[in-house]
Design an enzyme around this catalytic site. Structure first.
Site, PDB file in Angstrom:
ATOM      1  N   GLU A  22       0.819  -1.327   0.011  1.00  0.00           N
ATOM      2  CA  GLU A  22       0.137  -0.079  -0.050  1.00  0.00           C
ATOM      3  C   GLU A  22       0.913   1.188   0.206  1.00  0.00           C
ATOM      4  OE1 GLU A  22      -2.652   0.143   3.259  1.00  0.00           O
ATOM      5  OE2 GLU A  22      -3.758  -1.682   2.224  1.00  0.00           O
ATOM      6  N   GLU A  39      -5.775  -8.235   0.666  1.00  0.00           N
ATOM      7  CA  GLU A  39      -6.153  -8.052   2.266  1.00  0.00           C
ATOM      8  C   GLU A  39      -7.809  -7.792   1.827  1.00  0.00           C
ATOM      9  OE1 GLU A  39      -4.376  -4.996   4.494  1.00  0.00           O
ATOM     10  OE2 GLU A  39      -2.550  -5.749   4.206  1.00  0.00           O
TER      11      GLU A  39
HETATM   12  C1  GCO Z   1      -3.649  -1.459   5.716  1.00  0.00           C
HETATM   13  C2  GCO Z   1      -2.446  -2.492   6.039  1.00  0.00           C
HETATM   14  C3  GCO Z   1      -3.138  -3.474   6.989  1.00  0.00           C
HETATM   15  C4  GCO Z   1      -4.222  -3.144   7.834  1.00  0.00           C
HETATM   16  C5  GCO Z   1      -5.446  -3.636   7.538  1.00  0.00           C
HETATM   17  C6  GCO Z   1      -6.595  -3.108   8.469  1.00  0.00           C
HETATM   18  O1  GCO Z   1      -4.335  -1.649   4.814  1.00  0.00           O
HETATM   19  O2  GCO Z   1      -3.560  -0.474   6.508  1.00  0.00           O
HETATM   20  O3  GCO Z   1      -2.239  -3.414   4.844  1.00  0.00           O
HETATM   21  O4  GCO Z   1      -1.852  -3.543   7.717  1.00  0.00           O
HETATM   22  O5  GCO Z   1      -4.126  -3.569   9.334  1.00  0.00           O
HETATM   23  O6  GCO Z   1      -5.765  -3.025   6.165  1.00  0.00           O
HETATM   24  O7  GCO Z   1      -6.740  -1.708   8.368  1.00  0.00           O
END
Ligand code: GCO
Length: 473
Positions: free
Chosen positions: A194, A377
């Site tokens: 990200e 994710e």
């Molecule tokens: C993000 C990360 C994760 C987070 C998840 C929940 O997107 O911030 O990849 O580390 O914990 O997405 O917010």
């Protein structure tokens, strides 16, 4: 028996409860029809689960400093111990194994592996990940490595971190060394997690580490992350020729909070920065027209050629649509705003929209040359699920995940090349600036005792994965 040993023993013992039903409203696990070989998995990241922040030679990363200075974390917590996965790892792998979910995406901690600037590799740090790989291998779980999930060593931050172009070269060097160490043991290697969130929330808004604000920090950090990613992919092609190489992006459809011209413009700008300025350099070797001029001060001749790389697969993190408003107090005049859509799901006080997953997957499919993607994710936050040990009902999470999987299936039916789906996360963990206030796990973690207790969604996902693999449940 020490607490740690007791927990390890617990993890190896039969699960405390095994519900064989879930709310009738949920789709039956066997009702999904994903293509054969579709990769189901769980995702975590090093800083959020490991703890042991000053053990075995690890030094500070930017999140350690951020947690321990000022009042950055909503509930005042930190990740010094968090899930203590560093010590409880075998039990956590056993939990995954018992679910039958055969893939695991994790990240490595840079300050654990290279605790000093220009220093030697930390043997004890590498040994931890070697043990993790041994454990996964013994349980037939395929490792998916993410090399950089936001925990930059503090020694690099002191030299400017991602606002310093040099960090791009340090990342490529790090990726090269780490992948050489693991040799042929890891078949799927992702470079970044990200870049959009890390640059905007950490360098533009200051809600995440390193807590910088303003347009210059945001834009320069994003360009250097893109450059570092391109250089790293090239390095990995040489150091891990056997592996599939990719990266992970947070991709979300963006809508204006209201129909006012200011909000409409702000939403278009954020979309260009969040989705476009991450995917365009990688796939097309350019920045979106709307923001290209903003990148000019940092983008040297030839940079975009380095950024544009062929990848084997793109990890897409999807949670919910973004709603954006104009607000002159924030970098580039954009800020998260209210949502006026009527939605069924709400988490962390944010409206959640499973159909947005379909929308973004189809958009990437159509705009970026039909790349192979996996959902790296997808998850749902709650404040606390059920009563620990009492069956941990998490209907909201279960329903949200079930709906996302239906929209994902629809995107595949409509031609998108999506080959995997990973839940964030196997267990509750340190949720960045929210501390332990919000929980994303399908397994509950009691942060006092560190006890793990599977929630209903764990069993539902397990049944779904087993049904897809033809295992009788
Ligand atoms: C993000 C990360 C994760 C987070 C998840 C929940 O997107 O911030 O990849 O580390 O914990 O997405 O917010």
């Amino acid at each position: 028996m020490k607490r740690r040993e007791a927990l390890q023993a617990l993890a190896a013992s039969p699960l405390p409860f095994v519900p064989n039903h879930w709310p009738a409203a949920q789709p039956a696990p066997a009702s999904y029809k994903f293509p054969p070989g579709f990769a189901f998995g769980f995702s975590t990241s090093a800083y959020q689960i490991e703890g042991a922040v000053s053990e075995d030679g690890r030094t500070q990363g930017i999140w350690d400093v951020f947690c321990h200075t000022g009042h950055h974390i909503q509930d005042g917590r930190n990740a010094d111990v968090t899930c203590d996965h560093y010590h409880l790892m075998p039990g956590d792998v056993a939990l995954m194994a018992r679910s039958g979910v055969p893939n695991y995406r994790f990240s490595v901690s840079w300050p654990r592996l290279y605790p000093e600037l220009s220093g030697p590799p930390n043997k004890r740090g590498f040994a931890f990940y070697d043990r993790l790989l041994d454990e996964l291998q013994a349980k037939n779980i395929t490792p998916w490595l993410c090399l950089y999930h936001w925990d930059l060593p503090q020694y690099l931050q002191e030299r400017g971190g991602w606002t310093n172009r040099d960090t791009a070269y340090r990342l490529a060097e790090f990726c090269d060394k780490v992948s050489r160490h693991f040799g042929g043991r890891i078949g799927n290697i992702m470079v970044l997690n990200e870049a959009a969130v890390h640059s905007y929330i950490g360098h533009g808004l200051g809600f995440h580490a390193p807590g910088l604000t303003g347009k210059a920090n945001w834009v320069s950090a994003l360009h250097h992350l893109n450059l570092g990613q391109g250089l790293s992919i090239q390095a990995l092609r040489a150091s891990a020729p056997h592996a599939r190489i990719g990266t992970v992006a947070s991709c979300e459809p963006v809508r204006p909070s209201t129909h006012s011209p200011e909000d409409v413009k702000a939403a278009a700008l954020l979309d260009a920065m969040w989705n476009g300025a991450v995917l365009d350099p990688l796939f097309k070797g350019k920045y979106p027209a709307l923001v290209a001029a903003d990148f000019e001060p940092y983008c040297k001749p030839g940079d975009l050629r380095e950024c544009q790389q062929k990848i084997d697969l793109l990890g897409v993190n999807y949670y919910n649509r973004l709603h954006i408003k104009y607000d002159p107090h924030y970098a580039m005049g954009v800020m998260f705003g209210a949502d006026n859509d009527k939605v069924k799901y709400r988490a962390m006080n944010i409206p959640m929209s499973p159909d947005g997953l379909y929308e973004i997957v189809m958009r990437i499919h159509n705009d970026y040359g039909q790349p192979e993607m996996f959902i790296s994710e997808n998850g749902f936050a709650t404040v606390k699920d059920g009563k620990p040990g009492s069956g941990l009902e998490d209907d909201g999470r279960l329903a949200y995940l079930a709906a996302n999987l239906q929209f994902l299936q629809k995107s595949i039916d409509d031609g998108a090349n999506v080959t995997g789906y990973f839940i964030w996360s196997i267990m509750d963990n340190f949720e960045w600036d929210a501390g332990m206030k919000y929980r994303f796990g399908v397994v509950d973690v009691d942060f006092k005792t560190l006890q793990r207790t599977p929630k209903q969604s764990y069993y539902w996902y397990s049944a779904l994965v087993k049904a897809q693999r033809g295992v009788q449940v």
